[in-house]
Design a protein around this motif. Structure first.
Motif, PDB file in Angstrom:
ATOM      1  N   TYR A  32       0.986  -1.088  -0.087  1.00  0.00           N
ATOM      2  CA  TYR A  32      -0.097   0.085  -0.030  1.00  0.00           C
ATOM      3  C   TYR A  32       0.924   1.486   0.041  1.00  0.00           C
ATOM      4  CZ  TYR A  32      -3.301  -3.788   1.416  1.00  0.00           C
ATOM      5  OH  TYR A  32      -4.001  -4.784   1.461  1.00  0.00           O
ATOM      6  N   PHE A  34       1.878   5.618  -0.801  1.00  0.00           N
ATOM      7  CA  PHE A  34       1.271   6.922  -0.773  1.00  0.00           C
ATOM      8  C   PHE A  34       2.365   7.823  -1.122  1.00  0.00           C
ATOM      9  CE2 PHE A  34      -2.417   5.691   2.199  1.00  0.00           C
ATOM     10  CZ  PHE A  34      -1.749   4.430   2.706  1.00  0.00           C
ATOM     11  N   TYR A  36       2.797  11.899  -0.179  1.00  0.00           N
ATOM     12  CA  TYR A  36       2.221  13.233   0.512  1.00  0.00           C
ATOM     13  C   TYR A  36       3.228  14.507   0.160  1.00  0.00           C
ATOM     14  CZ  TYR A  36       0.071  10.567   4.020  1.00  0.00           C
ATOM     15  OH  TYR A  36      -1.160   9.614   4.840  1.00  0.00           O
ATOM     16  N   LYS A  49      -2.870   7.919  -3.003  1.00  0.00           N
ATOM     17  CA  LYS A  49      -2.490   6.763  -2.612  1.00  0.00           C
ATOM     18  C   LYS A  49      -2.827   5.501  -3.740  1.00  0.00           C
ATOM     19  CE  LYS A  49      -7.069   6.612  -0.073  1.00  0.00           C
ATOM     20  NZ  LYS A  49      -7.645   6.760   1.110  1.00  0.00           N
ATOM     21  N   PHE A  90       7.094  13.399  -0.324  1.00  0.00           N
ATOM     22  CA  PHE A  90       7.467  12.166   0.360  1.00  0.00           C
ATOM     23  C   PHE A  90       6.724  11.059  -0.180  1.00  0.00           C
ATOM     24  CE2 PHE A  90      10.048  14.049   3.623  1.00  0.00           C
ATOM     25  CZ  PHE A  90       9.399  15.533   3.949  1.00  0.00           C
ATOM     26  N   LYS A  94       2.967   1.220   3.778  1.00  0.00           N
ATOM     27  CA  LYS A  94       2.508   0.766   4.871  1.00  0.00           C
ATOM     28  C   LYS A  94       3.371  -0.253   5.319  1.00  0.00           C
ATOM     29  CE  LYS A  94      -1.407  -2.049   6.574  1.00  0.00           C
ATOM     30  NZ  LYS A  94      -0.678  -3.131   6.916  1.00  0.00           N
ATOM     31  N   ASN A  97       1.308  -1.404  11.235  1.00  0.00           N
ATOM     32  CA  ASN A  97       0.212  -0.323  11.531  1.00  0.00           C
ATOM     33  C   ASN A  97       0.593   0.897  11.264  1.00  0.00           C
ATOM     34  OD1 ASN A  97      -1.912  -2.106  12.523  1.00  0.00           O
ATOM     35  ND2 ASN A  97      -0.435  -2.568  14.219  1.00  0.00           N
ATOM     36  N   LYS A  98       1.587   1.215  10.517  1.00  0.00           N
ATOM     37  CA  LYS A  98       2.060   2.460  10.638  1.00  0.00           C
ATOM     38  C   LYS A  98       2.629   2.971   9.032  1.00  0.00           C
ATOM     39  CE  LYS A  98       6.877   1.609  11.969  1.00  0.00           C
ATOM     40  NZ  LYS A  98       6.674  -0.062  11.865  1.00  0.00           N
ATOM     41  N   LEU A  99       3.143   4.127   8.439  1.00  0.00           N
ATOM     42  CA  LEU A  99       3.605   4.420   7.403  1.00  0.00           C
ATOM     43  C   LEU A  99       5.085   4.479   7.686  1.00  0.00           C
ATOM     44  CD1 LEU A  99       0.875   6.675   5.401  1.00  0.00           C
ATOM     45  CD2 LEU A  99       1.034   4.312   5.519  1.00  0.00           C
ATOM     46  N   VAL A 100       6.004   3.999   6.700  1.00  0.00           N
ATOM     47  CA  VAL A 100       7.492   4.195   6.520  1.00  0.00           C
ATOM     48  C   VAL A 100       7.495   5.273   5.475  1.00  0.00           C
ATOM     49  CG1 VAL A 100       9.754   3.277   6.269  1.00  0.00           C
ATOM     50  CG2 VAL A 100       8.104   2.084   7.472  1.00  0.00           C
ATOM     51  N   PHE A 101       8.279   6.464   5.820  1.00  0.00           N
ATOM     52  CA  PHE A 101       8.459   7.439   4.557  1.00  0.00           C
ATOM     53  C   PHE A 101       9.916   7.409   4.061  1.00  0.00           C
ATOM     54  CE2 PHE A 101       4.723  10.194   4.832  1.00  0.00           C
ATOM     55  CZ  PHE A 101       4.072   9.468   6.083  1.00  0.00           C
ATOM     56  N   GLY A 102       9.999   8.077   2.872  1.00  0.00           N
ATOM     57  CA  GLY A 102      11.197   8.085   2.132  1.00  0.00           C
ATOM     58  C   GLY A 102      11.977   9.410   2.785  1.00  0.00           C
ATOM     59  N   ALA A 103      13.098   9.403   2.277  1.00  0.00           N
ATOM     60  CA  ALA A 103      13.852  10.858   2.602  1.00  0.00           C
ATOM     61  C   ALA A 103      13.133  12.271   1.899  1.00  0.00           C
ATOM     62  CB  ALA A 103      15.341  10.894   2.463  1.00  0.00           C
TER      63      ALA A 103
END
Lengths: 111, 115
Positions: A32, A34, A36, A49, A90, A94, A97-103
């Protein structure tokens, strides 16, 4: 654990030119994804998304992203950028239970 | 409220002091997240709350960091004995339902500067 890589820290582009912001993710299992956007001095806002179904997803302001399973990519594109698109973008995936973001990738649109 | 509210918006503190950062999520959002955004580092996950419990606190960088949530609503992130490397923007986000469907709504953040 899932992760994403944004290969470009900054992308300068002239107004009305096309742009692609690159994002690669780590796993193809139940992905999943996304995008931002963070405009100067503002909080992060959801741009678009991918959950399932059509591999091409669109936002209301002309951005689109394509989920590519074979290349494990979710690149963000816009055919013609405006000065107002200047922001940091960004990519996120998923992970539990959280989102992991790129730099993040800073898009600088020049006139 | 209409959005996720964080206070203060800016905080300057002396090294060694304790600070508390507050987050008011969107009413009814059961999930709450804290992230840290440092220059050039992207967003670093700190802790996740579901209701008042924290099933994932794996991102807290040291035992100087703690967080709590009360009444399934307001959350406080506390940093004890602040260090200069704690300087960053601390972001709170909340979500209604499963994050895979909804994504997050972020607050505007608290900019912490440790001098």
């Amino acid at each position: 654990a899932q992760s994403v890589t944004q290969l470009d820290s900054q992308v300068p582009v002239f107004e009305e030119a096309p742009v692609e912001l690159r994002c690669n993710y780590s796993s193809s299992v139940s992905v999943y994804l996304f995008w931002y956007v963070q405009y100067p001095n503002q909080g992060l806002q959801l741009l678009l998304k991918y959950l399932s179904g059509s591999t091409l997803v669109e936002s209301i302001n002309g951005f689109e992203a394509e989920f590519n399973k074979s290349q494990t990519s979710f690149h963000l594109r816009k055919p013609s950028v405006h000065i107002s698109d200047t922001a940091e973008y960004f990519c996120a995936v998923k992970d539990g239970n959280k989102l992991v973001f790129g730099a993040g990738t800073i898009l600088r649109v020049k006139s | 409220g209409a959005g996720v509210s964080q206070s203060p918006s800016n905080k300057v503190t002396e090294k060694g002091k304790d600070v508390e950062l507050r987050c008011d999520p969107i009413s009814g959002h059961t999930a709450l997240y804290w992230y840290r955004q440092s220059l050039g580092q992207g967003l670093e996950f700190l802790i996740y709350f579901q209701g008042n419990s924290a099933p994932d606190k794996s991102g807290l960088p040291s035992d100087r960091f703690s967080a709590e949530r009360t009444g399934g609503s307001v959350s406080t992130l506390t940093i004890q004995r602040t260090q200069q490397e704690d300087s960053a923007v601390y972001l709170c986000a909340s979500s209604l339902g499963q994050v895979r469907l909804m994504g997050y709504t972020f607050g505007s953040g608290t900019r912490l500067t440790v001098v």
